[in-house]
Design a protein around this motif. Structure first.
Motif, PDB file in Angstrom:
ATOM      1  N   ALA A  55       6.677  10.873  -8.247  1.00 19.31           N
ATOM      2  CA  ALA A  55       6.967  10.421  -6.888  1.00 19.31           C
ATOM      3  C   ALA A  55       5.982   9.318  -6.554  1.00 19.31           C
ATOM      4  CB  ALA A  55       6.843  11.568  -5.890  1.00 19.31           C
ATOM      5  N   SER A  56       6.466   8.299  -5.851  1.00 16.59           N
ATOM      6  CA  SER A  56       5.622   7.138  -5.538  1.00 16.59           C
ATOM      7  C   SER A  56       5.464   6.985  -4.028  1.00 16.59           C
ATOM      8  CB  SER A  56       6.233   5.858  -6.117  1.00 16.59           C
ATOM      9  OG  SER A  56       6.313   5.947  -7.526  1.00 16.59           O
ATOM     10  N   ALA A  57       4.383   6.342  -3.629  1.00 19.63           N
ATOM     11  CA  ALA A  57       4.111   6.100  -2.215  1.00 19.63           C
ATOM     12  C   ALA A  57       3.278   4.833  -2.081  1.00 19.63           C
ATOM     13  CB  ALA A  57       3.365   7.277  -1.604  1.00 19.63           C
ATOM     14  N   VAL A  58       3.267   4.278  -0.863  1.00 21.27           N
ATOM     15  CA  VAL A  58       2.434   3.119  -0.534  1.00 21.27           C
ATOM     16  C   VAL A  58       1.697   3.446   0.761  1.00 21.27           C
ATOM     17  CG1 VAL A  58       2.380   0.673   0.064  1.00 21.27           C
ATOM     18  CG2 VAL A  58       4.016   1.510  -1.651  1.00 21.27           C
ATOM     19  N   THR A  59       0.398   3.200   0.798  1.00 23.59           N
ATOM     20  CA  THR A  59      -0.378   3.504   1.999  1.00 23.59           C
ATOM     21  C   THR A  59       0.089   2.657   3.175  1.00 23.59           C
ATOM     22  OG1 THR A  59      -2.062   1.926   1.282  1.00 23.59           O
ATOM     23  CG2 THR A  59      -2.421   4.224   0.727  1.00 23.59           C
TER      24      THR A  59
END
Length: 308
Positions: A55-59
């Motif tokens: 799973a990926s995320a961006v702050t």
């Protein structure tokens, strides 16, 4: 109460790359995505993975990242990897059911205080049962961090922390779930005896009811005027309102010859105080052996309601 220096230090510490609610020996909830979060520089890419599950995320603009990861099959142990500006590995992670054990003193009372405590503690060795105690803390605003840690259930870990070890109600509940379901169980104890439900509820949750507007006004006034740690505010209240604190009744040199004598245990009513609800003082002399024996000692004062 939270140590004042520790509270000030915590306010100055930068938010961690990964929230401290995650750690080695934790349990992920089966059958649904699990949310991971932490903090870094705004616009930073972060990846959370368990084997080939990713799973990926961006702050965001405030530096917080959030990633939802579907867990692998029930069981384990697994290794969770978080990659970005830092690389973090969480080892010995299990997948099963996670329960919150929250409430007042009946939830807070630890396993070392129950009947046959020695027997129960000795039998509390189950690597499929995981424990997390949320330490007590006070604040005028919602806190985003805690300082607890996960541990596999052993005779040692179940007897540590809290009020007499891990919550007895929580432990026996988790043990029964393990017997019936046969899946890993994670127990998160977040309890504080004598507290009211409103203290655990957000301002946004209380506002629509209107019943707590006066209390919320006091909290907001305190929040806007000062960022003083609660323990310091409490000390100030006692020095302002309690004669004993102002006059040093706790000092050995204080003359208590004019005080009423009482044979304990005894109730307030028997002391002639009626329905009094407030601060009470009790002094007692006792002798210690000379020389003192080696090792630790315990001073047991019995039940004191609501704060001692």
């Amino acid at each position: 109460m939270m140590n004042i220096a520790a509270a000030l230090l915590a306010m100055l510490q930068p938010a961690p790359f990964l929230s401290s609610v995650f750690g080695d020996h934790m349990v992920l909830q089966r059958g649904k995505p699990n949310t991971f979060w932490g903090w870094s520089t705004p616009g930073t890419a972060v990846t959370v993975s368990i084997g080939r599950i990713r799973a990926s995320a961006v702050t965001d603009s405030e530096g917080k990242w959030t990633a939802r990861l579907s867990p692998p099959p029930v069981g384990g142990p697994y290794t969770v990897e978080i990659d970005g500006p830092q690389h973090v590995e969480l080892k010995d992670v299990m997948v099963g059911d996670v329960w919150i054990c929250s409430g007042q003193s009946n939830m807070e009372m630890g396993i070392t205080l129950v009947r046959d405590a020695d027997k129960e503690v000795a039998a509390a060795n189950d690597p499929g049962l995981r424990l997390y105690i949320v330490p007590r803390a006070t604040s005028l605003q919602a806190e985003k961090l805690t300082t607890g840690s996960w541990a596999a259930c052993t005779s040692q870990s179940v007897a540590e922390g809290g009020w007499g070890g891990f919550s007895a109600a929580g432990y026996f509940f988790g043990r029964e779930l393990r017997r019936r379901l046969g899946v890993p169980i994670g127990l998160v104890e977040t309890s504080w005896g004598g507290t009211v439900a409103e203290a655990w509820t957000s301002e946004e949750g209380l506002r629509p009811m209107k019943d707590f507007d006066a209390a919320l006004k006091i909290v907001n006034e305190a929040r806007s005027v000062r960022q003083t740690p609660y323990s310091e505010l409490l000390d100030k209240w006692f020095l302002t309102n309690d004669p004993g604190s102002k006059e040093g009744w706790q000092n050995s040199s204080f003359d208590d010859s004019g005080w009423k004598a009482a044979e304990f245990p005894i109730t307030y009513e028997a002391l002639g105080l009626g329905a009094f609800d407030g601060v009470g003082w009790f002094r007692r002399d006792f002798d210690l052996p000379d020389p003192l024996p080696a090792g630790a000692a315990t001073l047991a004062l019995g039940t004191i309601d609501d704060m001692d």
